[in-house]
Design a protein around this motif. Structure first.
Motif, PDB file in Angstrom:
ATOM      1  N   LYS A   1     -28.308   8.521 -44.665  1.00 41.90           N
ATOM      2  CA  LYS A   1     -27.659   8.886 -43.396  1.00 41.90           C
ATOM      3  C   LYS A   1     -26.520   7.937 -42.997  1.00 41.90           C
ATOM      4  N   TRP A   2     -26.488   6.724 -43.586  1.00 41.03           N
ATOM      5  CA  TRP A   2     -25.488   5.744 -43.149  1.00 41.03           C
ATOM      6  C   TRP A   2     -24.700   5.071 -44.271  1.00 41.03           C
ATOM      7  N   ASN A   3     -25.106   5.196 -45.519  1.00 36.51           N
ATOM      8  CA  ASN A   3     -24.539   4.384 -46.600  1.00 36.51           C
ATOM      9  C   ASN A   3     -23.239   4.962 -47.181  1.00 36.51           C
ATOM     10  N   PHE A   4     -22.190   4.949 -46.366  1.00 39.89           N
ATOM     11  CA  PHE A   4     -20.848   5.352 -46.806  1.00 39.89           C
ATOM     12  C   PHE A   4     -19.846   4.719 -45.848  1.00 39.89           C
ATOM     13  N   ALA A   5     -18.630   4.485 -46.354  1.00 37.90           N
ATOM     14  CA  ALA A   5     -17.636   3.727 -45.592  1.00 37.90           C
ATOM     15  C   ALA A   5     -16.750   4.595 -44.711  1.00 37.90           C
ATOM     16  N   HIS A   6     -16.723   5.893 -44.982  1.00 38.64           N
ATOM     17  CA  HIS A   6     -15.816   6.773 -44.240  1.00 38.64           C
ATOM     18  C   HIS A   6     -16.468   8.140 -44.091  1.00 38.64           C
ATOM     19  N   GLU A   7     -16.133   8.859 -43.031  1.00 37.36           N
ATOM     20  CA  GLU A   7     -16.768  10.162 -42.777  1.00 37.36           C
ATOM     21  C   GLU A   7     -16.443  11.206 -43.843  1.00 37.36           C
ATOM     22  N   SER A   8     -15.433  10.958 -44.672  1.00 40.48           N
ATOM     23  CA  SER A   8     -15.119  11.894 -45.761  1.00 40.48           C
ATOM     24  C   SER A   8     -16.033  11.672 -46.969  1.00 40.48           C
ATOM     25  N   TRP A   9     -16.919  10.652 -46.868  1.00 40.54           N
ATOM     26  CA  TRP A   9     -17.867  10.343 -47.937  1.00 40.54           C
ATOM     27  C   TRP A   9     -19.282  10.635 -47.483  1.00 40.54           C
ATOM     28  N   GLN A  10     -20.186  10.636 -48.456  1.00 42.07           N
ATOM     29  CA  GLN A  10     -21.596  10.861 -48.171  1.00 42.07           C
ATOM     30  C   GLN A  10     -22.446  10.081 -49.166  1.00 42.07           C
ATOM     31  N   CYS A  11     -23.727   9.987 -48.847  1.00 47.80           N
ATOM     32  CA  CYS A  11     -24.708   9.354 -49.731  1.00 47.80           C
ATOM     33  C   CYS A  11     -25.810  10.388 -49.945  1.00 47.80           C
ATOM     34  N   PRO A  12     -25.639  11.274 -50.941  1.00 52.66           N
ATOM     35  CA  PRO A  12     -26.579  12.379 -51.105  1.00 52.66           C
ATOM     36  C   PRO A  12     -27.968  11.985 -51.593  1.00 52.66           C
ATOM     37  N   SER A  13     -28.096  10.816 -52.247  1.00 53.04           N
ATOM     38  CA  SER A  13     -29.426  10.423 -52.729  1.00 53.04           C
ATOM     39  C   SER A  13     -29.561   8.908 -52.739  1.00 53.04           C
ATOM     40  N   ALA A  14     -30.802   8.460 -52.585  1.00 49.73           N
ATOM     41  CA  ALA A  14     -31.105   7.027 -52.620  1.00 49.73           C
ATOM     42  C   ALA A  14     -32.516   6.836 -53.167  1.00 49.73           C
ATOM     43  N   GLU A  15     -32.646   5.852 -54.046  1.00 45.27           N
ATOM     44  CA  GLU A  15     -33.949   5.439 -54.570  1.00 45.27           C
ATOM     45  C   GLU A  15     -34.065   3.951 -54.311  1.00 45.27           C
ATOM     46  N   ASN A  16     -35.260   3.489 -53.913  1.00 39.27           N
ATOM     47  CA  ASN A  16     -35.401   2.073 -53.599  1.00 39.27           C
ATOM     48  C   ASN A  16     -36.814   1.582 -53.892  1.00 39.27           C
ATOM     49  N   ASP A  17     -36.939   0.717 -54.891  1.00 35.37           N
ATOM     50  CA  ASP A  17     -38.203   0.078 -55.240  1.00 35.37           C
ATOM     51  C   ASP A  17     -38.094  -1.370 -54.766  1.00 35.37           C
ATOM     52  N   LEU A  18     -38.386  -1.581 -53.484  1.00 37.18           N
ATOM     53  CA  LEU A  18     -38.131  -2.842 -52.794  1.00 37.18           C
ATOM     54  C   LEU A  18     -39.191  -3.894 -53.126  1.00 37.18           C
ATOM     55  N   ARG A  19     -39.004  -4.540 -54.283  1.00 40.85           N
ATOM     56  CA  ARG A  19     -39.876  -5.635 -54.725  1.00 40.85           C
ATOM     57  C   ARG A  19     -39.097  -6.425 -55.770  1.00 40.85           C
ATOM     58  N   VAL A  20     -39.504  -7.677 -55.979  1.00 41.04           N
ATOM     59  CA  VAL A  20     -38.841  -8.494 -56.996  1.00 41.04           C
ATOM     60  C   VAL A  20     -38.938  -7.774 -58.343  1.00 41.04           C
ATOM     61  N   GLY A  21     -37.806  -7.589 -58.986  1.00 41.69           N
ATOM     62  CA  GLY A  21     -37.755  -6.852 -60.255  1.00 41.69           C
ATOM     63  C   GLY A  21     -37.569  -5.359 -60.067  1.00 41.69           C
ATOM     64  N   GLY A  22     -37.724  -4.873 -58.834  1.00 42.51           N
ATOM     65  CA  GLY A  22     -37.541  -3.449 -58.540  1.00 42.51           C
ATOM     66  C   GLY A  22     -36.064  -3.098 -58.531  1.00 42.51           C
ATOM     67  N   LYS A  23     -35.795  -1.803 -58.711  1.00 39.30           N
ATOM     68  CA  LYS A  23     -34.414  -1.339 -58.769  1.00 39.30           C
ATOM     69  C   LYS A  23     -34.110  -0.425 -57.588  1.00 39.30           C
ATOM     70  N   PHE A  24     -32.820  -0.376 -57.240  1.00 41.78           N
ATOM     71  CA  PHE A  24     -32.366   0.613 -56.272  1.00 41.78           C
ATOM     72  C   PHE A  24     -31.160   1.331 -56.863  1.00 41.78           C
ATOM     73  N   LYS A  25     -30.970   2.548 -56.402  1.00 41.96           N
ATOM     74  CA  LYS A  25     -29.803   3.324 -56.812  1.00 41.96           C
ATOM     75  C   LYS A  25     -29.434   4.250 -55.671  1.00 41.96           C
ATOM     76  N   THR A  26     -28.182   4.137 -55.222  1.00 43.73           N
ATOM     77  CA  THR A  26     -27.681   5.056 -54.207  1.00 43.73           C
ATOM     78  C   THR A  26     -26.459   5.760 -54.779  1.00 43.73           C
ATOM     79  N   ARG A  27     -26.368   7.027 -54.500  1.00 45.61           N
ATOM     80  CA  ARG A  27     -25.225   7.831 -54.937  1.00 45.61           C
ATOM     81  C   ARG A  27     -24.226   7.894 -53.798  1.00 45.61           C
ATOM     82  N   MET A  28     -23.013   7.494 -54.066  1.00 45.13           N
ATOM     83  CA  MET A  28     -21.958   7.554 -53.072  1.00 45.13           C
ATOM     84  C   MET A  28     -20.884   8.473 -53.627  1.00 45.13           C
ATOM     85  N   GLU A  29     -20.469   9.454 -52.811  1.00 45.85           N
ATOM     86  CA  GLU A  29     -19.440  10.370 -53.305  1.00 45.85           C
ATOM     87  C   GLU A  29     -18.644  10.982 -52.163  1.00 45.85           C
ATOM     88  N   ALA A  30     -17.432  11.388 -52.507  1.00 46.12           N
ATOM     89  CA  ALA A  30     -16.592  12.100 -51.550  1.00 46.12           C
ATOM     90  C   ALA A  30     -17.244  13.449 -51.268  1.00 46.12           C
TER      91      ALA A  30
END
Length: 137
Positions: A29-58
């Motif tokens: 809902k918030w991970n983009f720098a401009h209103e012409s962009w979006q963040c359609p997906s996010a994955e977050n394994d919040l732990r040491v060694g865990g990975k995150f991935k967010t998709r940012m696109e126009a």
């Protein structure tokens, strides 16, 4: 190059700020720098060694990228450290000012393709989007 440091003060308790910063249902809902962009997906394994991935696109699908990293340190409601695929390091500090005020500070290694000022403005725009989202939801 020296790390870039930005911060913002949010009128919300640290627990809410932490959750909204880290839960995928909020990140999109918030991970983009401009209103012409979006963040359609996010994955977050919040732990040491865990990975995150967010998709940012126009929104018009003309350009997009995945923002990915691996967590190096996680202290709930206080601090996150991670590194990006290219080795750059990022730290996010959650400071409790009082029970309803939290200061969020991001310190990140700049990349070499874009100017430091452009990177500072881009990261700050995302942080400011986050600020507005937290205070309005």
């Amino acid at each position: 190059m020296d790390p870039i440091k930005i911060d913002i003060t949010i009128l919300a308790p640290v627990e809410k700020v932490w959750n909204y910063f880290n839960e995928p249902k909020h990140i999109t809902k918030w991970n983009f720098a401009h209103e012409s962009w979006q963040c359609p997906s996010a994955e977050n394994d919040l732990r040491v060694g865990g990975k995150f991935k967010t998709r940012m696109e126009a929104k018009d699908k003309s350009f997009g990228f995945d923002f990915e990293g691996i967590y190096d340190d996680v202290i709930p409601n206080a601090n996150i450290r991670y590194h990006l695929e290219d080795g750059r390091k990022v730290e996010v500090i959650f400071d409790t000012i009082d029970e309803n005020t939290t200061k969020v500070t991001e310190i990140f290694d700049p990349e070499k393709q874009n100017s430091v000022e452009m990177q500072r403005e881009g990261w700050y725009a995302i942080l400011n989007n986050f600020h507005k989202y937290v205070e309005n939801h």
